[in-house]
Motif scaffolding. Sequence first.
Motif, short mmCIF file in Angstrom:
data_model
loop_
_atom_site.label_atom_id
_atom_site.label_comp_id
_atom_site.label_asym_id
_atom_site.label_seq_id
_atom_site.Cartn_x
_atom_site.Cartn_y
_atom_site.Cartn_z
N GLU A 209 0.79 3.95 -2.95
CA GLU A 209 0.77 5.40 -2.86
C GLU A 209 1.86 6.22 -3.27
O GLU A 209 1.72 7.37 -3.76
CB GLU A 209 0.59 5.85 -1.31
CG GLU A 209 -0.96 5.29 -0.55
CD GLU A 209 -2.18 6.01 -1.15
OE1 GLU A 209 -2.02 7.10 -1.61
OE2 GLU A 209 -3.17 5.12 -1.11
N ARG B 80 -9.89 8.24 -8.00
CA ARG B 80 -8.51 8.88 -8.11
C ARG B 80 -9.18 10.42 -8.80
O ARG B 80 -9.94 10.21 -9.78
CB ARG B 80 -7.75 8.28 -8.93
CG ARG B 80 -7.09 7.07 -8.15
CD ARG B 80 -6.37 7.44 -6.78
NE ARG B 80 -6.15 6.16 -5.97
CZ ARG B 80 -5.50 6.09 -4.93
NH1 ARG B 80 -4.89 7.45 -4.16
NH2 ARG B 80 -5.21 5.01 -4.19
N ARG C 66 0.84 -1.14 0.00
CA ARG C 66 -0.06 -0.12 0.01
C ARG C 66 0.88 1.23 0.08
O ARG C 66 0.52 2.30 -0.74
CB ARG C 66 -1.14 0.02 1.26
CG ARG C 66 -1.94 1.13 1.37
CD ARG C 66 -2.50 1.06 2.73
NE ARG C 66 -3.40 -0.02 2.58
CZ ARG C 66 -4.28 -0.32 3.64
NH1 ARG C 66 -4.16 0.27 4.81
NH2 ARG C 66 -4.94 -1.54 3.65
N HIS C 67 1.79 1.32 1.08
CA HIS C 67 2.63 2.37 0.79
C HIS C 67 3.50 2.44 -0.52
O HIS C 67 3.49 3.65 -1.21
CB HIS C 67 4.15 2.15 1.95
CG HIS C 67 4.86 3.29 1.93
ND1 HIS C 67 4.61 4.68 2.56
CD2 HIS C 67 6.38 3.16 1.46
CE1 HIS C 67 5.71 5.46 2.30
NE2 HIS C 67 6.71 4.63 1.80
N ASP D 59 1.53 8.88 -6.22
CA ASP D 59 2.10 10.49 -6.23
C ASP D 59 3.16 10.65 -7.41
O ASP D 59 3.12 11.97 -7.92
CB ASP D 59 2.77 10.59 -4.75
CG ASP D 59 1.73 10.32 -3.59
OD1 ASP D 59 0.60 10.62 -4.04
OD2 ASP D 59 2.26 10.18 -2.56
#
Length: 410
Positions: free
Chosen positions: A35, A93, A31-32, A39
């Motif tokens: 993300e 999104r 998940r990190h 970005d």
Amino acid sequence: MTVYRKISLLMLAVFLVIYLFGALLYARQARHDVERELDGVAGLAQSLGVPASLPASLVESVRHLRPASEPGTGYGARVPDWFSDMIAGQSVRPVLNGWQIDPSDEVEEIWEGFLLISGSYAIGMALCFLALFVMVRRGMRTLSSLSGAMEAVSEGHLTSRLPRQGEQELDSLVCRFNSMAAALESEQQTVSRLVNELLQLQDREREHIARVLHDDLGQYLTGIRAQSRSLLYDPELNERQKQQARDLAEHCETIQKHFRHLLQDLHPLVMEQLGLGSAIRHLSEQWQQLSGLDCHLAMDERLPEFTGEQQTHLYRFLQEALNNISRHAHASCATLAVARNDNELSIEVRDDGVGNDHLPDNAGLGVRSMRERARCLGGEAQFLSRRGEGTRIRLAVPLARRYPTTGGVL
């Protein structure tokens, strides 16, 4: 529950805990990464122009971005919804400069990596369980052999030994068992030797007592009887004195009759004079007279030539078996069968008495002496008894090749 099942369940629980913990760490890290990747893609969408102003090949090659005017393909059937929701979330999104951020490619890669890691983990766990099964089975095979050997020892087979093992713990256990069995075998040999010597000493004492009684007391009784008979011809005695002499002679004859039975019980002289076969016949006849029971004798004429010690053990065995019938069996008849085969002498003593379901567990001294005499003969005695069906005693004496067949009188 078996030991293997307990260890397998414990290992399965440990593997599941490790797997769940690793899956949570993997999902958190994924998940990190998503993300962070999104970005970076958002910055790329700001720097690019609108999709319509760019070549089609460039638009198709951009990852995680698609024109907002095109419908989304989603994650497809390969990625479960719960996994995509856990990794990418359910939020829509934003559209940046005509581009729609789409993490489906990244989620699919993460899902494929998750499946690869899970498959590798499952294969490793299966290999661990296989190795555990092999080792536990090998150890249980050794323990099963140890259990069988201990059962054999409990039944009296003290020659049981186990082979050395490759594992140090199992080998130490096997060595201790072998040492224990060897010590028990040595003690049994010592006890058997002492019992054999005790039985021989007992037989020699009986023989000595019988000879002393026969040579001394027997001669005195014979002399008293002869003198009493001679008084009947003395003219100086009246009729009353002659009757007393006649009664004294009869008493001496009665004492001599019982005295002969006693001597035969102490030491069978007939066996020394006529052999084992005649001694067995005389034993059955004497037992039949004293007990008042019928004794059916079936004896093979081809008896082997035993040593004096072996003949004594065999005779005492039969004597004790018949005495037990007259004392405890409450039988009406007994059967004694003696047969010679090529390799053994088979003896069976049977009665039609009350029987005993607990024989020979609650056996007395007589049965124990019979078993010891059977062991001294190198044979094995079996006691088969059931309440209401009588008792059967079997003795099998192995014959060495040096034992010839007797050709004497039986």
